[in-house]
Scaffold this motif. Structure first.
Motif, PDB file in Angstrom:
ATOM      1  N   PRO A 275       0.819  -1.211   0.000  1.00 24.76           N
ATOM      2  CA  PRO A 275       0.000   0.000   0.000  1.00 24.76           C
ATOM      3  C   PRO A 275       0.852   1.259   0.000  1.00 24.76           C
TER       4      PRO A 275
ATOM      5  N   GLU B 198      -0.450   5.486  -0.393  1.00 28.91           N
ATOM      6  CA  GLU B 198      -1.188   6.494   0.343  1.00 28.91           C
ATOM      7  C   GLU B 198      -2.667   6.435  -0.033  1.00 28.91           C
ATOM      8  N   PHE B 199      -3.500   6.939   0.856  1.00 28.61           N
ATOM      9  CA  PHE B 199      -4.905   7.072   0.524  1.00 28.61           C
ATOM     10  C   PHE B 199      -5.429   8.359   1.129  1.00 28.61           C
ATOM     11  N   ASN B 200      -6.495   8.866   0.539  1.00 27.13           N
ATOM     12  CA  ASN B 200      -7.059  10.153   0.924  1.00 27.13           C
ATOM     13  C   ASN B 200      -8.162   9.913   1.947  1.00 27.13           C
TER      14      ASN B 200
ATOM     15  N   GLY C 169     -13.360   5.500  -5.882  1.00 33.84           N
ATOM     16  CA  GLY C 169     -12.366   4.962  -6.806  1.00 33.84           C
ATOM     17  C   GLY C 169     -13.003   4.509  -8.107  1.00 33.84           C
TER      18      GLY C 169
ATOM     19  N   SER D 117      -9.379   4.304 -12.565  1.00 33.16           N
ATOM     20  CA  SER D 117      -8.079   3.805 -12.118  1.00 33.16           C
ATOM     21  C   SER D 117      -7.095   3.818 -13.276  1.00 33.16           C
TER      22      SER D 117
ATOM     23  N   THR E 148      -6.595   6.544  -3.860  1.00 35.12           N
ATOM     24  CA  THR E 148      -5.507   5.705  -3.354  1.00 35.12           C
ATOM     25  C   THR E 148      -4.348   5.683  -4.342  1.00 35.12           C
TER      26      THR E 148
ATOM     27  N   ASP F 206      -1.227   2.936  -4.855  1.00 31.61           N
ATOM     28  CA  ASP F 206      -0.618   1.678  -4.440  1.00 31.61           C
ATOM     29  C   ASP F 206       0.567   1.360  -5.342  1.00 31.61           C
TER      30      ASP F 206
END
Length: 122
Positions: A52, A54-56, A63, A66, A99, A101
């Motif tokens: 993983p 970062e994610f908001n 999402g 992508s 996100t 990844d």
């Protein structure tokens, strides 16, 4: 005379073994020290891992879109590609990121390596 021949042949054989051992040590140092450059862990023969990024958490971003982009590396000498999150968002029309990844694939790394960034958002 025979003693002199065996003395020189022993010396010659010892030099060959010494040179081979020095080259082998250098190859192992390059191979094992370059394996710690990317990601949490690597296999010596084959690696395929995701981890993983970062994610908001501040915004409720879905999402729905992508995209993925990769960098490729050969023999630890040549690396090409753009796996930046901003470049991926621009390319796939993602305005808000949800996100980010990462994925790494390697075959006899550093002989071949692929580092990818996967971005989702809307």
């Amino acid at each position: 005379m025979i003693a002199m021949i065996s003395k020189y042949s022993f010396y010659f054989g010892e030099r060959i073994i010494h040179k081979f051992f020095n080259k082998l040590v250098i190859v192992f140092i390059i191979f094992f020290l370059s394996n710690c450059a990317i990601g949490p862990n690597h296999g010596a023969i084959y690696t395929d891992i995701r981890y993983p990024g970062e994610f908001n958490i501040d915004n409720q971003v879905l999402g729905s879109k992508s995209g993925q982009a990769c960098q490729y590396m050969l023999f630890g000498l040549i690396t090409v590609g753009d796996s930046s999150a901003g470049g991926i968002a621009r390319k796939f029309g993602i305005l808000r990121l949800a996100t980010i990844d990462y994925r790494f694939r390697g075959i006899f790394y550093p002989v071949y390596g692929q580092f990818c960034t996967e971005v989702t958002g809307e």
